[in-house]
Design a protein around this motif. Structure first.
Motif, PDB file in Angstrom:
ATOM      1  N   ARG A 185      30.130  41.427  49.819  1.00  0.00           N
ATOM      2  CA  ARG A 185      31.008  41.299  48.649  1.00  0.00           C
ATOM      3  C   ARG A 185      32.358  40.724  49.062  1.00  0.00           C
ATOM      4  O   ARG A 185      32.899  39.814  48.422  1.00  0.00           O
ATOM      5  CB  ARG A 185      31.194  42.651  47.956  1.00  0.00           C
ATOM      6  N   GLU A 186      32.885  41.220  50.173  1.00  0.00           N
ATOM      7  CA  GLU A 186      34.167  40.728  50.691  1.00  0.00           C
ATOM      8  C   GLU A 186      34.082  39.246  51.066  1.00  0.00           C
ATOM      9  O   GLU A 186      34.981  38.460  50.757  1.00  0.00           O
ATOM     10  CB  GLU A 186      34.550  41.575  51.905  1.00  0.00           C
ATOM     11  N   MET A 187      32.994  38.851  51.725  1.00  0.00           N
ATOM     12  CA  MET A 187      32.805  37.441  52.100  1.00  0.00           C
ATOM     13  C   MET A 187      32.756  36.546  50.868  1.00  0.00           C
ATOM     14  O   MET A 187      33.339  35.450  50.854  1.00  0.00           O
ATOM     15  CB  MET A 187      31.515  37.268  52.899  1.00  0.00           C
ATOM     16  N   CYS A 188      32.076  37.015  49.834  1.00  0.00           N
ATOM     17  CA  CYS A 188      31.975  36.232  48.603  1.00  0.00           C
ATOM     18  C   CYS A 188      33.345  36.044  47.968  1.00  0.00           C
ATOM     19  O   CYS A 188      33.700  34.939  47.548  1.00  0.00           O
ATOM     20  CB  CYS A 188      31.037  36.920  47.614  1.00  0.00           C
ATOM     21  N   GLU A 189      34.103  37.120  47.916  1.00  0.00           N
ATOM     22  CA  GLU A 189      35.414  37.063  47.265  1.00  0.00           C
ATOM     23  C   GLU A 189      36.437  36.269  48.067  1.00  0.00           C
ATOM     24  O   GLU A 189      37.335  35.655  47.495  1.00  0.00           O
ATOM     25  CB  GLU A 189      35.908  38.482  46.989  1.00  0.00           C
ATOM     26  N   LYS A 190      36.295  36.253  49.386  1.00  0.00           N
ATOM     27  CA  LYS A 190      37.273  35.558  50.229  1.00  0.00           C
ATOM     28  C   LYS A 190      36.927  34.104  50.514  1.00  0.00           C
ATOM     29  O   LYS A 190      37.817  33.291  50.736  1.00  0.00           O
ATOM     30  CB  LYS A 190      37.438  36.290  51.562  1.00  0.00           C
ATOM     31  N   LEU A 191      35.610  33.762  50.559  1.00  0.00           N
ATOM     32  CA  LEU A 191      35.251  32.424  51.007  1.00  0.00           C
ATOM     33  C   LEU A 191      34.081  31.790  50.260  1.00  0.00           C
ATOM     34  O   LEU A 191      34.154  30.632  49.885  1.00  0.00           O
ATOM     35  CB  LEU A 191      34.921  32.447  52.513  1.00  0.00           C
ATOM     36  N   LEU A 192      33.016  32.531  50.052  1.00  0.00           N
ATOM     37  CA  LEU A 192      31.776  31.914  49.584  1.00  0.00           C
ATOM     38  C   LEU A 192      31.804  31.497  48.117  1.00  0.00           C
ATOM     39  O   LEU A 192      31.081  30.584  47.727  1.00  0.00           O
ATOM     40  CB  LEU A 192      30.591  32.860  49.833  1.00  0.00           C
ATOM     41  N   ALA A 193      32.613  32.138  47.309  1.00  0.00           N
ATOM     42  CA  ALA A 193      32.716  31.788  45.885  1.00  0.00           C
ATOM     43  C   ALA A 193      34.181  31.678  45.493  1.00  0.00           C
ATOM     44  O   ALA A 193      35.037  32.367  46.051  1.00  0.00           O
ATOM     45  CB  ALA A 193      32.025  32.852  45.025  1.00  0.00           C
ATOM     46  N   ASN A 194      34.445  30.799  44.550  1.00  0.00           N
ATOM     47  CA  ASN A 194      35.786  30.671  43.985  1.00  0.00           C
ATOM     48  C   ASN A 194      35.797  31.507  42.710  1.00  0.00           C
ATOM     49  O   ASN A 194      35.248  31.089  41.693  1.00  0.00           O
ATOM     50  CB  ASN A 194      36.091  29.210  43.684  1.00  0.00           C
ATOM     51  N   PRO A 195      36.407  32.681  42.719  1.00  0.00           N
ATOM     52  CA  PRO A 195      36.322  33.579  41.566  1.00  0.00           C
ATOM     53  C   PRO A 195      36.943  33.033  40.287  1.00  0.00           C
ATOM     54  O   PRO A 195      36.674  33.541  39.202  1.00  0.00           O
ATOM     55  CB  PRO A 195      37.041  34.840  42.040  1.00  0.00           C
ATOM     56  N   VAL A 196      37.739  31.999  40.390  1.00  0.00           N
ATOM     57  CA  VAL A 196      38.338  31.397  39.196  1.00  0.00           C
ATOM     58  C   VAL A 196      37.284  30.654  38.381  1.00  0.00           C
ATOM     59  O   VAL A 196      37.268  30.729  37.157  1.00  0.00           O
ATOM     60  CB  VAL A 196      39.505  30.458  39.576  1.00  0.00           C
ATOM     61  N   ILE A 197      36.372  29.951  39.066  1.00  0.00           N
ATOM     62  CA  ILE A 197      35.401  29.119  38.343  1.00  0.00           C
ATOM     63  C   ILE A 197      33.942  29.472  38.623  1.00  0.00           C
ATOM     64  O   ILE A 197      33.046  28.903  38.010  1.00  0.00           O
ATOM     65  CB  ILE A 197      35.618  27.624  38.650  1.00  0.00           C
ATOM     66  N   GLU A 198      33.707  30.403  39.562  1.00  0.00           N
ATOM     67  CA  GLU A 198      32.331  30.707  39.931  1.00  0.00           C
ATOM     68  C   GLU A 198      32.036  32.201  39.833  1.00  0.00           C
ATOM     69  O   GLU A 198      32.919  33.035  40.038  1.00  0.00           O
ATOM     70  CB  GLU A 198      32.040  30.259  41.378  1.00  0.00           C
ATOM     71  N   ASP A 199      30.777  32.503  39.531  1.00  0.00           N
ATOM     72  CA  ASP A 199      30.240  33.857  39.605  1.00  0.00           C
ATOM     73  C   ASP A 199      29.289  33.902  40.784  1.00  0.00           C
ATOM     74  O   ASP A 199      28.743  32.868  41.191  1.00  0.00           O
ATOM     75  CB  ASP A 199      29.460  34.209  38.332  1.00  0.00           C
ATOM     76  N   TYR A 200      29.070  35.078  41.313  1.00  0.00           N
ATOM     77  CA  TYR A 200      28.106  35.221  42.396  1.00  0.00           C
ATOM     78  C   TYR A 200      27.307  36.498  42.200  1.00  0.00           C
ATOM     79  O   TYR A 200      27.727  37.426  41.517  1.00  0.00           O
ATOM     80  CB  TYR A 200      28.796  35.222  43.768  1.00  0.00           C
TER      81      TYR A 200
END
Length: 82
Positions: free
Chosen positions: A59-74
């Motif tokens: 979850r931390e990796m997604c929020e910090k690098l793997l996804a852009n929370p402004v325009i992407e969901d994961y």
């Protein structure tokens, strides 16, 4: 542990790649396809990490690098490594 992360543009964000694929499918005669959204899948293998810790770290990796929370969901799933 193995994590499978799927990252997609939020539904409110235009998806030009999806539109291009939709146009291609329609030109090939697949007129029943109404919409296409293109995303990415990222597979991570984590060594020596307990499931609870793997969940937190992914979850931390997604929020910090793997996804852009402004325009992407994961979303992601965790499974035992092969």
């Amino acid at each position: 542990m193995k994590a499978r992360v799927v990252v997609m543009l939020k539904s409110a964000v235009l998806d030009p790649q999806g539109r291009a694929v939709l146009g291609g499918l329609r030109s090939l005669g697949y007129t029943d396809v109404e919409d296409v959204r293109v995303g990415k899948e990222i597979v991570l293998t984590l060594a020596g990490v307990a499931p609870e810790e793997a969940d937190r770290r992914v979850r931390e990796m997604c929020e910090k690098l793997l996804a852009n929370p402004v325009i992407e969901d994961y979303r992601y799933t965790l499974e035992p490594a092969d």
